[in-house]
Scaffold this active site. Structure first.
Site, PDB file in Angstrom:
ATOM      1  N   TRP A 105      35.902  43.432  43.066  1.00 26.31           N
ATOM      2  CA  TRP A 105      36.956  44.265  43.665  1.00 26.31           C
ATOM      3  C   TRP A 105      36.369  45.180  44.719  1.00 26.31           C
ATOM      4  O   TRP A 105      36.964  45.388  45.785  1.00 26.31           O
ATOM      5  CB  TRP A 105      37.694  45.063  42.586  1.00 26.31           C
ATOM      6  CG  TRP A 105      38.433  44.189  41.629  1.00 26.31           C
ATOM      7  CD1 TRP A 105      38.232  44.090  40.278  1.00 26.31           C
ATOM      8  CD2 TRP A 105      39.507  43.274  41.929  1.00 26.31           C
ATOM      9  NE1 TRP A 105      39.111  43.186  39.745  1.00 26.31           N
ATOM     10  CE2 TRP A 105      39.887  42.670  40.718  1.00 26.31           C
ATOM     11  CE3 TRP A 105      40.167  42.910  43.111  1.00 26.31           C
ATOM     12  CZ2 TRP A 105      40.913  41.712  40.655  1.00 26.31           C
ATOM     13  CZ3 TRP A 105      41.178  41.956  43.047  1.00 26.31           C
ATOM     14  CH2 TRP A 105      41.539  41.380  41.828  1.00 26.31           C
ATOM     15  N   ASP A 175      38.754  53.412  43.212  1.00 28.84           N
ATOM     16  CA  ASP A 175      39.687  52.481  42.577  1.00 28.84           C
ATOM     17  C   ASP A 175      39.608  52.727  41.066  1.00 28.84           C
ATOM     18  O   ASP A 175      38.566  52.514  40.450  1.00 28.84           O
ATOM     19  CB  ASP A 175      39.242  51.051  42.931  1.00 28.84           C
ATOM     20  CG  ASP A 175      40.136  49.962  42.348  1.00 28.84           C
ATOM     21  OD1 ASP A 175      41.007  50.287  41.520  1.00 28.84           O
ATOM     22  OD2 ASP A 175      39.960  48.783  42.725  1.00 28.84           O
ATOM     23  N   LYS A 199      47.352  47.727  34.214  1.00 26.69           N
ATOM     24  CA  LYS A 199      46.301  47.715  33.189  1.00 26.69           C
ATOM     25  C   LYS A 199      46.496  48.821  32.163  1.00 26.69           C
ATOM     26  O   LYS A 199      46.447  48.560  30.976  1.00 26.69           O
ATOM     27  CB  LYS A 199      44.930  47.801  33.841  1.00 26.69           C
ATOM     28  CG  LYS A 199      44.504  46.446  34.383  1.00 26.69           C
ATOM     29  CD  LYS A 199      44.053  46.426  35.793  1.00 26.69           C
ATOM     30  CE  LYS A 199      43.904  45.003  36.301  1.00 26.69           C
ATOM     31  NZ  LYS A 199      43.408  44.951  37.658  1.00 26.69           N
TER      32      LYS A 199
HETATM   33  C1  LIG Z   1      43.098  44.406  38.794  1.00 24.90           C
HETATM   34  C2  LIG Z   1      42.263  45.141  39.753  1.00 24.90           C
HETATM   35  C3  LIG Z   1      42.498  45.097  41.136  1.00 24.90           C
HETATM   36  C4  LIG Z   1      43.590  44.240  41.742  1.00 24.90           C
HETATM   37  O1  LIG Z   1      44.787  44.853  41.531  1.00 24.90           O
HETATM   38  P1  LIG Z   1      46.153  44.302  42.167  1.00 24.90           P
HETATM   39  O2  LIG Z   1      47.105  45.328  41.670  1.00 24.90           O
HETATM   40  O3  LIG Z   1      46.373  42.931  41.614  1.00 24.90           O
HETATM   41  O4  LIG Z   1      46.009  44.304  43.636  1.00 24.90           O
HETATM   42  C5  LIG Z   1      41.710  45.867  41.961  1.00 24.90           C
HETATM   43  N1  LIG Z   1      40.722  46.638  41.471  1.00 24.90           N
HETATM   44  C6  LIG Z   1      40.437  46.685  40.152  1.00 24.90           C
HETATM   45  C7  LIG Z   1      39.323  47.548  39.654  1.00 24.90           C
HETATM   46  C8  LIG Z   1      41.203  45.944  39.256  1.00 24.90           C
HETATM   47  O5  LIG Z   1      40.938  46.000  37.946  1.00 24.90           O
END
Ligand SMILES: *Cc1c(COP(=O)(O)O)cnc(C)c1O
Length: 363
Positions: A105, A175, A199
């Protein structure tokens, strides 16, 4: 299907939500609070929805202790759209940004930023397959960088930052998709925090952005209106139709967290769940965790047997035993148990019991 028939879902996302919240949503699905319609059917400009979104925001502010000089935005587009919105809005002076690569990511975020400015990869753990978090010091950052970007919890590789890098005056962006609300956090250490909801917060389709006010309003004039943080900040996330049902669900999750005793209570439970699982894995003769002990995630527990055929067998037999989605990410294989806030200790206990049985049968 009755409540008793629900499985333990270890999916990395979308993932388990608190059953209490799901049942409340089911009860209110066709008629919210006696207003005669579903949240899904109501205008985002209605009094009822206004109460939903303002309560959601104030409860999130309370449980995360968000300072007053930060805006909370409820957006769409997932964490992935933030990979673009962050550089578009925050590359405001030198057009340079520092990225720390700790997984797929983080790499995707850096690749997107490269389209808009100069990206400096100031640290990476790729050479050891992202099994640890690099240590960075204040001197490592580009002095005139517009921001520094990190991925706090690495969902695929099962690592997390156990420290907040000291970037001095450079805004730190992170993030938090797979760890928001999992442990107490000093929001004031960050310029911007973003997280997809699916999540730890609610259904997919909602993205939360927490941004310090001085970082708003610097996007170039040709920025598409939706991609400018200012648009959403100036309109309390109601410039266009927001993900209304997702905001409602997130709001109920925030209330639920308050009832449980806040983020500190969740942190304590999350630590207990993760420690129990890692302790078992570290003592096992069959399973092994490839991640350095000091950098292990509390949310995504990655483990392997070292034998692909065993891994496959484990994933299919565990599913038959009611433990779903234990396969590792398609890019790395092995196993991964995502044990987000809504995973009860009973789920972790059931997983450990199953692993013990599998170990006894296959060693
Ligand atoms: C799941 C995830 C993403 C992607 O998220 P989307 O909402 O599908 O764009 C990005 N960064 C991390 C750390 C993730 O766990």
């Amino acid at each position: 299907m009755s409540k008793a028939e629900r499985v333990f879902n270890f999916s990395a996302g979308p993932s388990m939500l608190p059953l209490e919240v799901m049942e409340l949503a089911a009860e209110q699905l066709t008629n919210y609070n006696g207003c005669g319609m579903s949240v899904m059917e109501m205008s985002h400009r209605s009094k009822e929805f206004e109460a939903i979104i303002t309560t959601a925001e104030s409860n999130l502010r309370e449980i995360m202790n968000i300072p007053d000089n930060y805006k909370v935005l409820f957006l769409q587009g997932g964490a992935t759209l933030q990979f673009s919105m962050v550089p578009i809005n925050l590359l405001r002076n030198s057009k340079k940004a520092d990225y720390i690569l700790t997984g797929s990511w983080a790499k995707k975020a850096a690749a997107e930023a490269k389209k808009f400015g100069q990206v400096n990869i100031i640290a990476s753990s790729e050479e050891r397959n992202f099994t640890y978090i690099p240590e960075v010091k204040k001197e490592d950052f580009t002095p005139d960088a517009d921001y520094v970007h990190i991925t706090f919890n690495n969902t695929i590789y099962g690592t997390k930052f156990r420290y907040i890098p000291d970037t001095g005056d450079i805004p730190l962006v992170s993030d938090f998709s797979s760890c928001i609300l999992s442990e107490e956090l000093d929001v004031s250490k960050f310029g911007l925090i973003y997280a997809g909801a699916q999540k730890n917060v609610g259904p997919a389709g909602l993205t939360i952005v927490i941004i310090r006010e001085d970082l708003i309003g610097h996007a170039p004039a040709n920025t598409p209106v939706y991609l400018d943080y200012k648009t959403h900040a100036n309109n309390d996330s109601l410039y266009n139709t927001p993900p209304t049902f997702g905001i409602y669900m997130a709001g109920e999750v925030f209330k639920h967290i308050k009832k449980l005793g806040g983020v500190s209570a969740l942190e304590k439970m999350n630590k207990e769940k993760a420690m129990k699982l890692y302790d078992y894995i570290d003592g096992s003769s069959l399973f092994r965790c490839p991640v350095e002990a000091k950098d292990r995630s509390m949310m995504n527990v990655v483990f392997v047997t070292g034998n692909e055929a065993f891994d496959k067998k484990f994933i299919s037999e565990s599913k038959a035993a009611g433990l779903h989605n234990l396969g590792g990410h398609r890019s790395i294989g092995g196993m991964r148990a995502s044990i987000y806030n809504a995973m009860p200790m009973a789920g972790v206990d059931a997983l450990i019991d199953f692993m013990k049985k599998f170990e006894a049968e296959n060693l």
